[in-house]
Design an enzyme around this catalytic site. Sequence first.
Site: not given
Ligand SMILES: Cc1cc2nc3c(=O)[nH]c(=O)nc-3n(C[C@H](O)[C@H](O)[C@H](O)COP(=O)(O)OP(=O)(O)OC[C@H]3O[C@@H](n4cnc5c(N)ncnc54)[C@H](O)[C@@H]3O)c2cc1C
Length: 605
Positions: A442
């Site tokens: 979220e």
């Molecule tokens: C168990 C689980 C359930 C989920 N359920 C859903 C779902 O139902 N629907 C859905 O759509 N998604 C879902 N997600 C996805 C979830 O919303 C994402 O994992 C989350 O938004 C983070 O994206 P990412 O994993 O690609 O991490 P990344 O975006 O790669 O982030 C990695 C790190 O980098 C930081 N970061 C990234 N971009 C920036 C920036 N611009 N500035 C500063 N810091 C940054 C982040 O804060 C984090 O610390 C789920 C994930 C999990 C693990």
Amino acid sequence: MANQNYYKANLRDLTFLLFEQFKLDELLGKAPFANWGKDEVTAVLEEAYGWVQKHMGPYNASGDDEGCRLENGQVKTPAGFPAIWKALFEAGWRTLAVGEKHGGQAGPFTLAMLVEEFMCGSNTSFNMYPALTQGAADVILAFGTPEQHATYTPKLFDGTWAGTMCLTEPHAGSDVGSASTIATKRADGKYDIRGTKIFISGGDHDMTPNIVHMVLARTPDAPAGTKGLSLFIVPKVRPDGTSNDVAVAGIEHKMGIKASATAQLVFGDNGNCIGELVGTQEQRGMSQMFHLMNYARIGVGIQSLALASSAYLNALSYAKDRKQGSSIKQWKDATAPRVPIIDHPDVRRMLLDMKARVEGIRALAVKLTMHLDRATASSDKTEIEYHQGQVDLLVPLLKAYGSDQGFQICATAIQVFGGAGFLKDWPVEQYCRDSKIFSIYEGTNHIQAMDLVGRKLMQRGGANVQAFGKDVGTFVAAHKEHAALKESIAVLAQAMEALTATGGKFMQWFGGGRMEMVPTAANRFLEMMSETVVGWLLLEQAVIAEAAAAKVGADHHDRAFYEGKIHAARFFALNVLPSVAAKAQMIAREDRSVLDIPVGGFAPE
Ligand SMILES: Cc1cc2nc3c(=O)[nH]c(=O)nc-3n(C[C@H](O)[C@H](O)[C@H](O)COP(=O)(O)OP(=O)(O)OC[C@H]3O[C@@H](n4cnc5c(N)ncnc54)[C@H](O)[C@@H]3O)c2cc1C
């Protein structure tokens, strides 16, 4: 197979919040909550608590052990889950705050969120499925066409079908605007959907014959970034009964919430995935999703609170039971009787720290939801703007502070248990694993912090944050001479001053072209503001409790409850709240280390 249920909640804290602190009764018995009185609200809380203990709690640890399985392209949920789904919707728990014309009970949102605490706390993984289903129903109701309302919302509200929220793609996590799923308009006005979504909670399961996916995608000529995204309804089974081209490519193996299926979904691999645009206008996807996300973020705050609360209450009962060592007062006497560990000052410190944070975060949650209910109940434009403004301001605090603290509280609970807490014999290790995800999905907690400092502080020309400062100031002015609490209230006043000064620092950075400083301190600012809110609300509780304690006799069953409130507030004010001013000093130093360290400086290649 079900096993032992460890879920615990503190119902007295809930009735204190509803009726002694936030005065929900002022809104009851009249529109829009005409059918609700204090007795009905209390009865629902008691009944819901009993219900989750019987139906959901016993399948929490077994669901964690068993997890989900992918068999022949279909997800199988753990034993008991389909039966809970059926019982849940038959009991009507999901529609407490849904309008009567949609089959709901038109109750206060605050009540629905406290019941949500029981649902999340007793079985976090299971509750993900119905909670996301409700999100899908809400977004269709808010933005869909009358035909879409008729086709989808009744079946989502009554649990005939389930729903999901599909934003994330392999290269589009936090950067949602990079989503590349394509929606191409067809001659019949519908859309061909093609793309892959990952991490989709409840992306597939065996509890309903149909799953309605809410999919963010872009039309071929749409602009880049979030502005170009549209939202589509993509059911697993189309309304005419034919199967849609939605395949489950896999499910994730995770640290926690193992019984919540996290699926990778492939849309349109065979060129036959058909979706409908939500409403009638393209490129409204992000604002429509935001409507849903606001509620989803409140939901994550509640998930965090729920597990932290049960972790605290389990640690408390273990600490009363487990005997180890003698009293510090008899530390030289090897023959002194062994005492329950709750007699040791350090265990009491951990327990009081957990109590203050849990009850403070719950107060933050109820403050927020009461603003929502008061906005719903009001017809005065200025009043509605004020309440809605406070909701906007508090959502990132509840989501991010709630989840960061929630995880820490679960870890502290393990510490109270000692070695036993590290074992699967007790629930706290599962709580700790389950609660880690709350700071990530979220919108990660940094995304929340940037939302707070980059958007919320300046909303309505700063009017929301000024109104917040005024509310805290009014409380401080009214109680700064309070005989028992004035020392604590002085710390709150200092925290508010430090917060305001730091808000000014952010404005300087924004105005002076030093944007790069903002993300270095955003998380810390969110924590400062959250601690100020929690400190304020706990002290408000203490003022109420002090007056109430004086009215009840020394042997009244509520006496210790009220005394506990006073101690928790004072503990937080004197042991946590001073760190707000310390953090303000750190931010004022404008340390650039995180910006200036070269990547090679972190560690040699
Ligand atoms: C168990 C689980 C359930 C989920 N359920 C859903 C779902 O139902 N629907 C859905 O759509 N998604 C879902 N997600 C996805 C979830 O919303 C994402 O994992 C989350 O938004 C983070 O994206 P990412 O994993 O690609 O991490 P990344 O975006 O790669 O982030 C990695 C790190 O980098 C930081 N970061 C990234 N971009 C920036 C920036 N611009 N500035 C500063 N810091 C940054 C982040 O804060 C984090 O610390 C789920 C994930 C999990 C693990």
